[in-house]
Write a protein that holds these residues in place. Structure first.
Motif, PDB file in Angstrom:
ATOM      1  N   SER A 327       1.030  -1.196  -0.033  1.00  0.00           N
ATOM      2  CA  SER A 327      -0.031  -0.019  -0.136  1.00  0.00           C
ATOM      3  C   SER A 327       0.809   1.262   0.016  1.00  0.00           C
ATOM      4  CB  SER A 327      -0.808   0.035   1.149  1.00  0.00           C
ATOM      5  OG  SER A 327      -1.811   1.145   1.138  1.00  0.00           O
ATOM      6  N   GLN A 328       0.609   2.231  -0.823  1.00  0.00           N
ATOM      7  CA  GLN A 328       1.414   3.320  -1.011  1.00  0.00           C
ATOM      8  C   GLN A 328       0.444   4.674  -1.034  1.00  0.00           C
ATOM      9  OE1 GLN A 328       3.719   3.076  -4.654  1.00  0.00           O
ATOM     10  NE2 GLN A 328       5.037   1.630  -3.873  1.00  0.00           N
ATOM     11  N   ASP A 329       0.816   5.579  -0.055  1.00  0.00           N
ATOM     12  CA  ASP A 329       0.175   6.837   0.143  1.00  0.00           C
ATOM     13  C   ASP A 329       1.073   7.927  -0.147  1.00  0.00           C
ATOM     14  OD1 ASP A 329      -2.057   5.519   1.096  1.00  0.00           O
ATOM     15  OD2 ASP A 329      -1.213   5.460   3.217  1.00  0.00           O
ATOM     16  N   HIS A 330       0.661   8.812  -1.293  1.00  0.00           N
ATOM     17  CA  HIS A 330       1.649   9.725  -1.878  1.00  0.00           C
ATOM     18  C   HIS A 330       0.994  11.297  -1.394  1.00  0.00           C
ATOM     19  CE1 HIS A 330       3.431   6.802  -4.584  1.00  0.00           C
ATOM     20  NE2 HIS A 330       2.319   6.227  -4.673  1.00  0.00           N
ATOM     21  N   ASP A 331       1.801  12.029  -1.179  1.00  0.00           N
ATOM     22  CA  ASP A 331       1.788  13.527  -0.816  1.00  0.00           C
ATOM     23  C   ASP A 331       1.900  14.431  -1.984  1.00  0.00           C
ATOM     24  OD1 ASP A 331       0.986  12.603   1.572  1.00  0.00           O
ATOM     25  OD2 ASP A 331       2.929  12.962   2.508  1.00  0.00           O
ATOM     26  N   ASN A 332       2.676  13.784  -3.013  1.00  0.00           N
ATOM     27  CA  ASN A 332       2.892  14.794  -4.167  1.00  0.00           C
ATOM     28  C   ASN A 332       1.786  14.860  -5.344  1.00  0.00           C
ATOM     29  OD1 ASN A 332       3.031  12.123  -5.340  1.00  0.00           O
ATOM     30  ND2 ASN A 332       5.077  12.332  -6.363  1.00  0.00           N
ATOM     31  N   GLY A 333       0.602  14.490  -5.125  1.00  0.00           N
ATOM     32  CA  GLY A 333      -0.382  14.580  -6.178  1.00  0.00           C
ATOM     33  C   GLY A 333      -0.829  13.413  -6.909  1.00  0.00           C
ATOM     34  N   ASP A 334       0.255  12.186  -6.791  1.00  0.00           N
ATOM     35  CA  ASP A 334      -0.049  10.948  -7.334  1.00  0.00           C
ATOM     36  C   ASP A 334      -1.352  10.496  -6.523  1.00  0.00           C
ATOM     37  OD1 ASP A 334       1.923  11.542  -9.291  1.00  0.00           O
ATOM     38  OD2 ASP A 334       3.429  10.421  -8.277  1.00  0.00           O
ATOM     39  N   GLU A 335      -2.065   9.482  -7.408  1.00  0.00           N
ATOM     40  CA  GLU A 335      -3.071   8.676  -6.521  1.00  0.00           C
ATOM     41  C   GLU A 335      -2.438   7.561  -5.863  1.00  0.00           C
ATOM     42  OE1 GLU A 335      -5.727   6.982  -9.547  1.00  0.00           O
ATOM     43  OE2 GLU A 335      -6.434   9.075 -10.323  1.00  0.00           O
ATOM     44  N   ASP A 336      -2.952   7.523  -4.716  1.00  0.00           N
ATOM     45  CA  ASP A 336      -2.689   6.442  -3.700  1.00  0.00           C
ATOM     46  C   ASP A 336      -2.978   4.957  -4.460  1.00  0.00           C
ATOM     47  OD1 ASP A 336      -2.042   8.297  -1.980  1.00  0.00           O
ATOM     48  OD2 ASP A 336      -3.957   8.060  -0.757  1.00  0.00           O
ATOM     49  N   GLU A 337      -2.059   4.090  -4.192  1.00  0.00           N
ATOM     50  CA  GLU A 337      -2.139   2.768  -4.506  1.00  0.00           C
ATOM     51  C   GLU A 337      -1.760   1.588  -3.798  1.00  0.00           C
ATOM     52  OE1 GLU A 337       0.078   3.458  -8.746  1.00  0.00           O
ATOM     53  OE2 GLU A 337       1.458   3.658  -7.076  1.00  0.00           O
ATOM     54  N   ASP A 338      -2.562   0.694  -4.184  1.00  0.00           N
ATOM     55  CA  ASP A 338      -2.298  -0.771  -3.151  1.00  0.00           C
ATOM     56  C   ASP A 338      -2.609  -1.821  -4.153  1.00  0.00           C
ATOM     57  OD1 ASP A 338      -5.034  -0.725  -3.547  1.00  0.00           O
ATOM     58  OD2 ASP A 338      -5.527  -1.124  -1.322  1.00  0.00           O
ATOM     59  N   GLY A 339      -2.162  -3.166  -3.699  1.00  0.00           N
ATOM     60  CA  GLY A 339      -2.317  -4.140  -4.635  1.00  0.00           C
ATOM     61  C   GLY A 339      -1.701  -5.382  -3.946  1.00  0.00           C
ATOM     62  N   VAL A 340      -1.603  -6.587  -4.839  1.00  0.00           N
ATOM     63  CA  VAL A 340      -0.857  -7.598  -4.328  1.00  0.00           C
ATOM     64  C   VAL A 340      -0.097  -8.292  -5.368  1.00  0.00           C
ATOM     65  CG1 VAL A 340      -1.520 -10.209  -3.488  1.00  0.00           C
ATOM     66  CG2 VAL A 340      -3.014  -8.312  -2.827  1.00  0.00           C
ATOM     67  N   LYS A 341       0.912  -8.555  -5.050  1.00  0.00           N
ATOM     68  CA  LYS A 341       1.899  -9.269  -6.007  1.00  0.00           C
ATOM     69  C   LYS A 341       2.552 -10.364  -5.399  1.00  0.00           C
ATOM     70  CE  LYS A 341       5.803  -6.866  -6.669  1.00  0.00           C
ATOM     71  NZ  LYS A 341       6.562  -5.861  -6.976  1.00  0.00           N
ATOM     72  N   GLY A 342       3.231 -11.327  -6.169  1.00  0.00           N
ATOM     73  CA  GLY A 342       4.006 -12.203  -5.755  1.00  0.00           C
ATOM     74  C   GLY A 342       4.671 -13.271  -6.988  1.00  0.00           C
ATOM     75  N   PHE A 343       5.161 -14.261  -6.561  1.00  0.00           N
ATOM     76  CA  PHE A 343       5.843 -15.199  -7.498  1.00  0.00           C
ATOM     77  C   PHE A 343       5.810 -16.724  -7.145  1.00  0.00           C
ATOM     78  CE2 PHE A 343       9.612 -13.832  -5.373  1.00  0.00           C
ATOM     79  CZ  PHE A 343      10.078 -14.958  -5.015  1.00  0.00           C
ATOM     80  N   PHE A 344       5.708 -17.673  -7.840  1.00  0.00           N
ATOM     81  CA  PHE A 344       6.062 -19.099  -7.585  1.00  0.00           C
ATOM     82  C   PHE A 344       7.712 -19.383  -8.368  1.00  0.00           C
ATOM     83  CE2 PHE A 344       6.027 -23.458  -9.134  1.00  0.00           C
ATOM     84  CZ  PHE A 344       6.235 -24.075  -7.957  1.00  0.00           C
ATOM     85  N   ARG A 345       8.222 -19.932  -7.829  1.00  0.00           N
ATOM     86  CA  ARG A 345       9.696 -20.245  -8.296  1.00  0.00           C
ATOM     87  C   ARG A 345      10.200 -21.789  -8.008  1.00  0.00           C
ATOM     88  NH1 ARG A 345      14.362 -16.970  -5.441  1.00  0.00           N
ATOM     89  NH2 ARG A 345      13.436 -15.356  -6.851  1.00  0.00           N
ATOM     90  N   LEU A 346      10.584 -22.281  -9.112  1.00  0.00           N
ATOM     91  CA  LEU A 346      10.969 -23.643  -9.097  1.00  0.00           C
ATOM     92  C   LEU A 346      12.436 -23.689  -9.542  1.00  0.00           C
ATOM     93  CD1 LEU A 346      10.334 -26.768  -8.813  1.00  0.00           C
ATOM     94  CD2 LEU A 346       9.958 -27.155 -11.206  1.00  0.00           C
ATOM     95  N   GLN A 347      13.491 -24.272  -8.676  1.00  0.00           N
ATOM     96  CA  GLN A 347      14.813 -24.104  -9.124  1.00  0.00           C
ATOM     97  C   GLN A 347      15.505 -25.586  -8.703  1.00  0.00           C
ATOM     98  OE1 GLN A 347      16.906 -20.421  -7.718  1.00  0.00           O
ATOM     99  NE2 GLN A 347      18.623 -21.538  -6.669  1.00  0.00           N
ATOM    100  N   ARG A 348      16.245 -25.878  -9.783  1.00  0.00           N
ATOM    101  CA  ARG A 348      17.240 -27.031  -9.643  1.00  0.00           C
ATOM    102  C   ARG A 348      18.749 -26.531  -9.468  1.00  0.00           C
ATOM    103  NH1 ARG A 348      21.047 -30.825  -9.427  1.00  0.00           N
ATOM    104  NH2 ARG A 348      20.858 -32.410 -10.409  1.00  0.00           N
ATOM    105  N   SER A 349      19.205 -26.720  -8.404  1.00  0.00           N
ATOM    106  CA  SER A 349      20.554 -26.199  -7.873  1.00  0.00           C
ATOM    107  C   SER A 349      21.507 -27.368  -8.174  1.00  0.00           C
ATOM    108  CB  SER A 349      20.839 -25.651  -6.799  1.00  0.00           C
ATOM    109  OG  SER A 349      19.703 -24.757  -6.542  1.00  0.00           O
ATOM    110  N   PHE A 350      22.958 -26.734  -8.613  1.00  0.00           N
ATOM    111  CA  PHE A 350      23.977 -28.267  -8.604  1.00  0.00           C
ATOM    112  C   PHE A 350      25.383 -27.709  -8.301  1.00  0.00           C
ATOM    113  CE2 PHE A 350      23.484 -26.048 -13.059  1.00  0.00           C
ATOM    114  CZ  PHE A 350      24.868 -25.818 -13.198  1.00  0.00           C
TER     115      PHE A 350
END
Length: 350
Positions: A327-350
């Motif tokens: 969640s982002q609240d701005h004081d510079n005139g931009d619109e406040d924003e919020d949302g959800v983000k993420g990722f799924f990762r599969l990793q094979r190490s060697f």
């Protein structure tokens, strides 16, 4: 001619023929001895001697497939709307070590290739789909020169907080390390995280160590062209079934070391539920995220909260799933924003 003379003559003739044939015979050369690869255990596991030398080499890397996603107002800052983006990465690292009178001589080369045809709009296609030298450096007697990630690149094990700029510079560094205590200083050629022009010089220092169940680190950096200071302190403590992490940051203006806000505080708690499964909730508050026309922080704030799940399927094959609310609240005139983000990762190490 009697029988005795005949037998003696025949024996002499046979001896002469056998000698001539022996003289003309081809004798096969002795095979050269084969030098098999020998294990080098002087620098830990995974090293082997390069045949014919006393240099030890280790080859390691990973293959990663990741799907990022975002939804809500915050999506416009990441993947071009309420959408998803897939990425495939391959990385291989070569580490060579040999003994010298000044201690181990180390050379590291890390190659990385990324393929992400529909990545964030703020990154060019050449950045999203490229093969690069991620790191290449020489290390001896505490001195390191080349291209490598600096101390600011290390962050929490979870994927919620934003306490670094993923800095990777051409640098000259000295670090003293006794195992339980380290301190170092680096001079770095800064890149274009923040455009200021001029000499592109940064000075970076670190001090940290282990104190029983607690690990602590303090970083201080100065961006010469931006005339800006950045500070970061991180503390880890083993508490109960997990490890608690707390970080605090300050920057007097946006710079190449930290540009996300004037100050921030972040915390996480990594709980090892089983030998294979770790749960890491985290939260962060950042103040003064807006930047005015003079390039100074000027109001606004951001909250982040989320959880990261790490699971090891089998040896050298793992998954990571993270979900975060921003969640982002701005004081510079931009619109406040919020949302959800993420990722799924599969990793094979060697």
């Amino acid at each position: 001619m009697n029988i005795k003379s005949l037998l003696l003559g025949s024996a002499a003739a046979l001896a002469a023929v056998s000698g001539a044939q022996a003289a003309d015979a081809i004798v096969a050369a002795e095979p050269e001895p084969v030098e098999y690869v020998r294990v080098c255990d002087a620098y830990g596991t995974g090293y082997f001697y390069i045949p014919g030398t006393e240099t030890c080499l280790k080859i390691q890397g990973y293959i990663r497939f990741q799907v990022d996603w975002s939804a809500g107002d915050i999506a416009d800052q990441t993947y071009g709307g309420e959408d998803w983006s897939a990425r495939t990465r391959g990385q291989v690292a070569f580490t060579a070590k040999s003994d010298t009178e000044y201690g181990p001589l180390t050379g590291v080369i890390v190659y990385q290739a990324n393929f992400r045809p529909n990545g964030p709009a703020n990154l060019s296609d050449s950045v999203q789909n490229s093969t690069v030298i991620d790191q290449a450096y020489i290390d001896i007697a505490g001195f390191r020169v080349g291209k490598f990630v600096n101390w600011w690149d290390a962050d929490f094990s979870g994927e919620t907080e934003s306490i670094n700029n993923n800095t990777n510079f051409n640098s000259i560094r000295y670090q003293y390390d006794s195992g339980d205590f380290y301190a170092g200083l680096a001079v770095e050629e800064l890149t274009s995280f923040i455009e200021h022009g001029g000499n592109n010089i940064g000075i970076d220092g670190a001090i940290g160590g282990k104190f029983g169940a607690i690990k602590a680190e303090l970083l201080a950096a100065y961006d010469v062209d931006a005339e800006a200071v950045a500070l970061r302190a991180v503390v880890y403590a083993d508490i109960g079934p997990g490890t608690f992490g707390l970080a605090g940051l300050y920057a007097d203006k946006p710079n190449n070391y930290y540009k996300n806000g004037e100050w921030a505080i972040a915390a996480q708690y990594a709980v090892k539920a089983t030998d294979k499964f770790t749960i890491t909730p985290a939260v962060q508050y950042t103040d003064s995220i807006d930047v005015n026309a003079d390039g100074d922080f000027d109001g606004g704030n951001e909250w982040r909260a989320g959880v990261t799940l790490d699971y090891k399927i089998v040896e050298n094959l793992s998954t990571k799933l993270t979900v975060n609310y921003i969640s982002q609240d701005h004081d510079n005139g931009d619109e406040d924003e919020d949302g959800v983000k993420g990722f799924f990762r599969l990793q094979r190490s060697f």
